[in-house]
Design an enzyme around this catalytic site. Structure first.
Site, short mmCIF file in Angstrom:
data_model
loop_
_atom_site.label_atom_id
_atom_site.label_comp_id
_atom_site.label_asym_id
_atom_site.label_seq_id
_atom_site.Cartn_x
_atom_site.Cartn_y
_atom_site.Cartn_z
N ASN A 199 0.87 -1.17 0.00
CA ASN A 199 0.00 0.00 0.00
C ASN A 199 0.91 1.23 0.00
O ASN A 199 1.82 1.32 0.82
CB ASN A 199 -0.90 0.02 1.24
N VAL B 278 1.06 2.74 8.04
CA VAL B 278 2.37 2.76 8.71
C VAL B 278 3.41 3.16 7.66
O VAL B 278 3.57 2.48 6.64
CB VAL B 278 2.72 1.39 9.33
N HIS C 1 6.37 -1.85 3.80
CA HIS C 1 6.08 -3.23 4.18
C HIS C 1 5.31 -3.91 3.06
O HIS C 1 4.46 -3.31 2.43
CB HIS C 1 5.31 -3.31 5.51
P1 5GP Z 1 -0.74 -0.44 5.83
O1 5GP Z 1 -2.17 -0.03 5.96
O2 5GP Z 1 0.20 0.67 6.25
O3 5GP Z 1 -0.39 -1.00 4.48
O4 5GP Z 1 -0.52 -1.65 6.81
C1 5GP Z 1 -0.09 -1.50 8.12
C2 5GP Z 1 -0.33 -2.83 8.79
O5 5GP Z 1 0.38 -2.83 10.01
C3 5GP Z 1 -1.79 -3.08 9.12
O6 5GP Z 1 -2.22 -4.28 8.49
C4 5GP Z 1 -1.81 -3.18 10.63
O7 5GP Z 1 -2.72 -4.13 11.13
C5 5GP Z 1 -0.37 -3.53 10.96
N1 5GP Z 1 0.06 -3.09 12.26
C6 5GP Z 1 -0.14 -1.85 12.81
N2 5GP Z 1 0.41 -1.80 14.03
C7 5GP Z 1 0.95 -3.02 14.27
C8 5GP Z 1 1.64 -3.58 15.38
O8 5GP Z 1 1.87 -2.94 16.40
N3 5GP Z 1 2.06 -4.87 15.27
C9 5GP Z 1 1.82 -5.62 14.14
N4 5GP Z 1 2.27 -6.87 14.14
N5 5GP Z 1 1.18 -5.12 13.08
C10 5GP Z 1 0.74 -3.85 13.14
#
Ligand code: 5GP
Ligand code: ZN
Length: 145
Positions: free
Chosen positions: A118, A127, A131
């Site tokens: 994303n 985040v 990733h």
């Molecule tokens: P994005 O929306 O940025 O592509 O994905 C961020 C991902 O990070 C989300 O799927 C969310 O659930 C995951 N995430 C956010 N905070 C944490 C955390 O503290 N630990 C873990 N393991 N995943 C997290």
């Protein structure tokens, strides 16, 4: 006497200057640890996620809010904010190779799985440390929404 005063002046200033420079370097130089970044704190071992794979370059751990029976995040150990900032083709390959290896390890290779980066607001990024999502264990839909 005059000389000592000058020395005192600089010895008071230098630690705060050096602290300010360190903070600047920690927070602004690409690829270095970001003190305020959640995933950098995981790489530093200050927060311990459920790690499934780690080497010198990448860290992979289970998503805290899984969107599929298998939901793993694969991150570079250096801080890169978004896919727009990924210019290292070797690192890009390492992230993808890790996804392929973990898909096999999780028993997803034959039935199929999804990998997602994303990027920025409209891409749904929350985040801001690069990733790669690895999702599997259920039927994926298209369009993804
Ligand atoms: P994005 O929306 O940025 O592509 O994905 C961020 C991902 O990070 C989300 O799927 C969310 O659930 C995951 N995430 C956010 N905070 C944490 C955390 O503290 N630990 C873990 N393991 N995943 C997290
Ligand atoms: Zn980071």
């Amino acid at each position: 006497m005059q000389g000592n005063h000058v020395e005192d002046y600089f010895s008071t200033l230098l630690p705060s200057f050096s602290f300010a420079m360190n903070s600047y370097l920690l927070n602004n130089i690409r690829g270095k640890k970001m003190t305020s970044c959640l995933f950098c704190t995981m790489v530093a071992g200050e927060i311990k996620p459920d790690v499934v794979f780690e080497d010198d370059t990448v860290l992979a751990f289970r998503d805290i809010n899984p969107q599929a029976p298998v939901h793993i995040l694969i991150i570079p150990k250096i801080h890169i904010a978004t896919l727009n900032n990924l210019d290292d083709t070797l690192l890009a390959g390492q992230l993808l190779q890790t996804a392929i290896k973990l898909a096999k390890q999780e028993g997803l290779s034959e039935e199929g799985y999804r990998t997602v980066f994303n990027c920025n607001k409209k891409g749904g990024q929350e985040v801001y440390h690069l990733h790669l999502h690895l999702l599997g264990g259920r039927q994926m839909k298209w369009p993804p929404g």
